[in-house]
Design a protein around this motif. Structure first.
Motif, PDB file in Angstrom:
ATOM      1  N   GLU A  85      11.026   2.035  13.046  1.00 10.23           N
ATOM      2  CA  GLU A  85      11.553   0.709  12.722  1.00 10.23           C
ATOM      3  C   GLU A  85      11.186  -0.383  13.729  1.00 10.23           C
ATOM      4  O   GLU A  85      11.179  -1.556  13.393  1.00 10.23           O
ATOM      5  CB  GLU A  85      13.069   0.780  12.559  1.00 10.23           C
ATOM      6  N   LYS A  86      10.863  -0.021  14.971  1.00  5.67           N
ATOM      7  CA  LYS A  86      10.530  -1.020  15.978  1.00  5.67           C
ATOM      8  C   LYS A  86       9.044  -1.379  15.993  1.00  5.67           C
ATOM      9  O   LYS A  86       8.597  -2.175  16.801  1.00  5.67           O
ATOM     10  CB  LYS A  86      10.961  -0.533  17.360  1.00  5.67           C
ATOM     11  N   LYS A  87       8.283  -0.781  15.068  1.00  4.85           N
ATOM     12  CA  LYS A  87       6.846  -1.046  15.007  1.00  4.85           C
ATOM     13  C   LYS A  87       6.472  -1.713  13.698  1.00  4.85           C
ATOM     14  O   LYS A  87       7.175  -1.569  12.705  1.00  4.85           O
ATOM     15  CB  LYS A  87       6.049   0.259  15.177  1.00  4.85           C
ATOM     16  N   THR A  88       5.362  -2.441  13.702  1.00  4.01           N
ATOM     17  CA  THR A  88       4.832  -3.020  12.466  1.00  4.01           C
ATOM     18  C   THR A  88       3.392  -2.571  12.270  1.00  4.01           C
ATOM     19  O   THR A  88       2.680  -2.278  13.239  1.00  4.01           O
ATOM     20  CB  THR A  88       4.884  -4.562  12.499  1.00  4.01           C
ATOM     21  N   PHE A  89       2.966  -2.501  11.003  1.00  2.00           N
ATOM     22  CA  PHE A  89       1.654  -1.967  10.663  1.00  2.00           C
ATOM     23  C   PHE A  89       0.970  -2.907   9.663  1.00  2.00           C
ATOM     24  O   PHE A  89       1.608  -3.667   8.958  1.00  2.00           O
ATOM     25  CB  PHE A  89       1.800  -0.571  10.033  1.00  2.00           C
ATOM     26  N   LYS A  90      -0.357  -2.804   9.617  1.00  2.00           N
ATOM     27  CA  LYS A  90      -1.136  -3.596   8.666  1.00  2.00           C
ATOM     28  C   LYS A  90      -1.865  -2.743   7.648  1.00  2.00           C
ATOM     29  O   LYS A  90      -2.261  -3.232   6.612  1.00  2.00           O
ATOM     30  CB  LYS A  90      -2.154  -4.467   9.422  1.00  2.00           C
ATOM     31  N   PHE A  91      -2.074  -1.456   7.979  1.00  2.00           N
ATOM     32  CA  PHE A  91      -2.880  -0.614   7.097  1.00  2.00           C
ATOM     33  C   PHE A  91      -2.422   0.833   7.213  1.00  2.00           C
ATOM     34  O   PHE A  91      -2.075   1.297   8.292  1.00  2.00           O
ATOM     35  CB  PHE A  91      -4.360  -0.725   7.468  1.00  2.00           C
ATOM     36  N   ILE A  92      -2.427   1.538   6.081  1.00  2.00           N
ATOM     37  CA  ILE A  92      -2.206   2.978   6.072  1.00  2.00           C
ATOM     38  C   ILE A  92      -3.255   3.615   5.178  1.00  2.00           C
ATOM     39  O   ILE A  92      -3.757   2.991   4.250  1.00  2.00           O
ATOM     40  CB  ILE A  92      -0.792   3.351   5.556  1.00  2.00           C
ATOM     41  N   ILE A 132       4.107   7.883   1.994  1.00  2.00           N
ATOM     42  CA  ILE A 132       4.425   6.763   2.868  1.00  2.00           C
ATOM     43  C   ILE A 132       4.014   5.467   2.181  1.00  2.00           C
ATOM     44  O   ILE A 132       2.948   5.403   1.555  1.00  2.00           O
ATOM     45  CB  ILE A 132       3.705   6.894   4.226  1.00  2.00           C
ATOM     46  N   ALA A 133       4.848   4.444   2.275  1.00  2.00           N
ATOM     47  CA  ALA A 133       4.534   3.135   1.707  1.00  2.00           C
ATOM     48  C   ALA A 133       4.645   2.067   2.784  1.00  2.00           C
ATOM     49  O   ALA A 133       5.462   2.172   3.707  1.00  2.00           O
ATOM     50  CB  ALA A 133       5.474   2.808   0.552  1.00  2.00           C
ATOM     51  N   LEU A 134       3.833   1.023   2.648  1.00  2.00           N
ATOM     52  CA  LEU A 134       3.819  -0.097   3.580  1.00  2.00           C
ATOM     53  C   LEU A 134       4.303  -1.344   2.858  1.00  2.00           C
ATOM     54  O   LEU A 134       3.786  -1.695   1.794  1.00  2.00           O
ATOM     55  CB  LEU A 134       2.391  -0.320   4.089  1.00  2.00           C
ATOM     56  N   ASP A 135       5.303  -2.035   3.441  1.00  2.00           N
ATOM     57  CA  ASP A 135       5.807  -3.237   2.787  1.00  2.00           C
ATOM     58  C   ASP A 135       5.155  -4.497   3.362  1.00  2.00           C
ATOM     59  O   ASP A 135       4.364  -4.438   4.314  1.00  2.00           O
ATOM     60  CB  ASP A 135       7.335  -3.304   2.850  1.00  2.00           C
ATOM     61  N   GLU A 136       5.479  -5.640   2.778  1.00  2.00           N
ATOM     62  CA  GLU A 136       4.854  -6.907   3.143  1.00  2.00           C
ATOM     63  C   GLU A 136       5.152  -7.331   4.577  1.00  2.00           C
ATOM     64  O   GLU A 136       4.417  -8.144   5.163  1.00  2.00           O
ATOM     65  CB  GLU A 136       5.328  -8.005   2.197  1.00  2.00           C
ATOM     66  N   CYS A 137       6.213  -6.782   5.169  1.00  2.00           N
ATOM     67  CA  CYS A 137       6.601  -7.140   6.531  1.00  2.00           C
ATOM     68  C   CYS A 137       5.987  -6.215   7.580  1.00  2.00           C
ATOM     69  O   CYS A 137       6.254  -6.357   8.772  1.00  2.00           O
ATOM     70  CB  CYS A 137       8.121  -7.110   6.658  1.00  2.00           C
ATOM     71  N   GLY A 138       5.172  -5.257   7.133  1.00  2.00           N
ATOM     72  CA  GLY A 138       4.535  -4.335   8.057  1.00  2.00           C
ATOM     73  C   GLY A 138       5.389  -3.138   8.421  1.00  2.00           C
ATOM     74  O   GLY A 138       5.111  -2.449   9.410  1.00  2.00           O
ATOM     75  N   LYS A 139       6.417  -2.856   7.627  1.00  2.00           N
ATOM     76  CA  LYS A 139       7.288  -1.714   7.876  1.00  2.00           C
ATOM     77  C   LYS A 139       6.891  -0.527   6.995  1.00  2.00           C
ATOM     78  O   LYS A 139       6.463  -0.698   5.857  1.00  2.00           O
ATOM     79  CB  LYS A 139       8.744  -2.089   7.603  1.00  2.00           C
ATOM     80  N   LEU A 140       7.070   0.670   7.562  1.00  2.00           N
ATOM     81  CA  LEU A 140       6.754   1.897   6.841  1.00  2.00           C
ATOM     82  C   LEU A 140       8.005   2.534   6.267  1.00  2.00           C
ATOM     83  O   LEU A 140       9.072   2.518   6.888  1.00  2.00           O
ATOM     84  CB  LEU A 140       6.066   2.909   7.764  1.00  2.00           C
ATOM     85  N   TRP A 141       7.853   3.113   5.075  1.00  2.00           N
ATOM     86  CA  TRP A 141       8.906   3.876   4.423  1.00  2.00           C
ATOM     87  C   TRP A 141       8.331   5.233   4.049  1.00  2.00           C
ATOM     88  O   TRP A 141       7.185   5.324   3.607  1.00  2.00           O
ATOM     89  CB  TRP A 141       9.394   3.153   3.167  1.00  2.00           C
ATOM     90  N   GLY A 142       9.106   6.292   4.240  1.00  2.00           N
ATOM     91  CA  GLY A 142       8.593   7.622   3.942  1.00  2.00           C
ATOM     92  C   GLY A 142       9.588   8.484   3.198  1.00  2.00           C
ATOM     93  O   GLY A 142      10.799   8.265   3.267  1.00  2.00           O
ATOM     94  N   TRP A 143       9.066   9.482   2.484  1.00  2.00           N
ATOM     95  CA  TRP A 143       9.902  10.434   1.768  1.00  2.00           C
ATOM     96  C   TRP A 143       9.117  11.729   1.557  1.00  2.00           C
ATOM     97  O   TRP A 143       7.897  11.755   1.624  1.00  2.00           O
ATOM     98  CB  TRP A 143      10.403   9.863   0.448  1.00  2.00           C
ATOM     99  N   LYS A 193       0.829  -1.201   0.000  1.00  2.00           N
ATOM    100  CA  LYS A 193       0.000   0.000   0.000  1.00  2.00           C
ATOM    101  C   LYS A 193       0.863   1.250   0.000  1.00  2.00           C
ATOM    102  O   LYS A 193       2.027   1.233   0.403  1.00  2.00           O
ATOM    103  CB  LYS A 193      -0.953   0.010   1.196  1.00  2.00           C
ATOM    104  N   VAL A 194       0.256   2.349  -0.437  1.00  2.00           N
ATOM    105  CA  VAL A 194       0.923   3.645  -0.444  1.00  2.00           C
ATOM    106  C   VAL A 194      -0.115   4.704  -0.067  1.00  2.00           C
ATOM    107  O   VAL A 194      -1.299   4.565  -0.391  1.00  2.00           O
ATOM    108  CB  VAL A 194       1.554   3.936  -1.830  1.00  2.00           C
ATOM    109  N   ALA A 195       0.318   5.731   0.651  1.00  2.00           N
ATOM    110  CA  ALA A 195      -0.561   6.835   1.044  1.00  2.00           C
ATOM    111  C   ALA A 195       0.187   8.142   0.829  1.00  2.00           C
ATOM    112  O   ALA A 195       1.415   8.202   1.003  1.00  2.00           O
ATOM    113  CB  ALA A 195      -0.997   6.691   2.499  1.00  2.00           C
ATOM    114  N   LEU A 196      -0.553   9.194   0.456  1.00  4.28           N
ATOM    115  CA  LEU A 196       0.067  10.473   0.116  1.00  4.28           C
ATOM    116  C   LEU A 196      -0.512  11.610   0.935  1.00  4.28           C
ATOM    117  O   LEU A 196      -1.725  11.735   1.089  1.00  4.28           O
ATOM    118  CB  LEU A 196      -0.145  10.785  -1.374  1.00  4.28           C
TER     119      LEU A 196
END
Length: 240
Positions: A232-239, A196-207, A187-190
């Motif tokens: 980095e110490k948290k995991t997510f399922k939805f953004i 912000i993007a969400l990867d398969e492991c539940g980690k967030l990436w931002g720019w 998923k990706v959110a703007l």
């Protein structure tokens, strides 16, 4: 309105929804962002109206205050509304209809170079999707962005605008160590000035503008032109 609604998205003054595989819109048709053939620019659409140009097989919709995106079940994206900064993803800014100095497209038009998108998102100035970057691999989804690159919010290692979808290369190169393959994104959110993007492991990436990215607010004037890991110490399922 008797159709069963599966998805809905609200902008400042218009609404899109997906019901039984069809797309409907209503509200103010500024810049043609309701995507309705025959309706006047700036006309108010007072009830849910079928976007006939899109027919059926609609999976998802998203809107900003000035433009709209619709995703089909076969992975194509259609865009309509204001095309400032190239946020419709249809290429040449000046090729299509304009009102004064504002480029726009009043009816749904196919976004360029998109064949297998799974998710879409948009802000008032840029757009994004999650799409396969290798058609031969089952799990090979990465993030593509287009529109305004101000403050690096496209993630393309700079602030240049992009008039059509372009892969966020930094994410495309990430690796899933546990699966011994490339990491894929779901998923990706703007926001207006960040992504912000969400990867398969539940980690967030931002720019983009750092002050809007969690954990980076101590640098209010800074910007990240390439994706960086967040919380980095948290995991997510939805953004959203």
């Amino acid at each position: 309105f008797r159709e069963k609604v599966y998805y809905i998205s609200l902008g400042k003054s218009h609404v899109l929804c997906v019901a039984d595989g069809k797309a409907y819109s209503w509200g103010m048709n500024y810049y043609g962002m309701c995507g309705l053939s025959g309706k006047g620019i700036n006309e108010c659409i007072s009830k849910p109206t079928l976007i006939e140009a899109l027919k059926t097989n609609i999976k998802m919709c998203c809107v900003s205050d000035t433009h709209s995106l619709v995703l089909t079940t076969n992975g194509e994206i259609y865009a309509f509304g204001n095309n400032m900064y190239g946020k419709l993803g249809i290429g040449d800014l000046n090729k299509y209809f304009t009102i004064g100095a504002t480029p726009m497209e009043a009816e749904p038009i196919l976004v360029k170079n998109v064949t297998s998108a799974q998710y879409i998102a948009c802000s008032n100035s840029h757009s994004a999707c999650v799409m396969k970057y290798n058609q031969d691999l089952k799990d090979s989804y990465s993030v593509y962005t287009w529109g305004s690159g101000f403050n690096g919010k496209l993630g393309h290692n700079g602030s240049q605008d992009s008039y059509e979808p372009k892969v966020v290369e930094e994410l495309e190169m990430k690796f899933n160590e546990a699966q011994s393959r490339k990491l894929y994104f779901i998923k990706v959110a703007l926001g207006e000035e960040f992504s912000i993007a969400l990867d398969e492991c539940g980690k967030l990436w931002g720019w983009g503008k750092k002050k809007y990215l969690p954990g980076l607010g101590s640098d209010p004037e800074g910007k990240a032109e390439n994706p960086i890991p967040l919380l980095e110490k948290k995991t997510f399922k939805f953004i959203a």
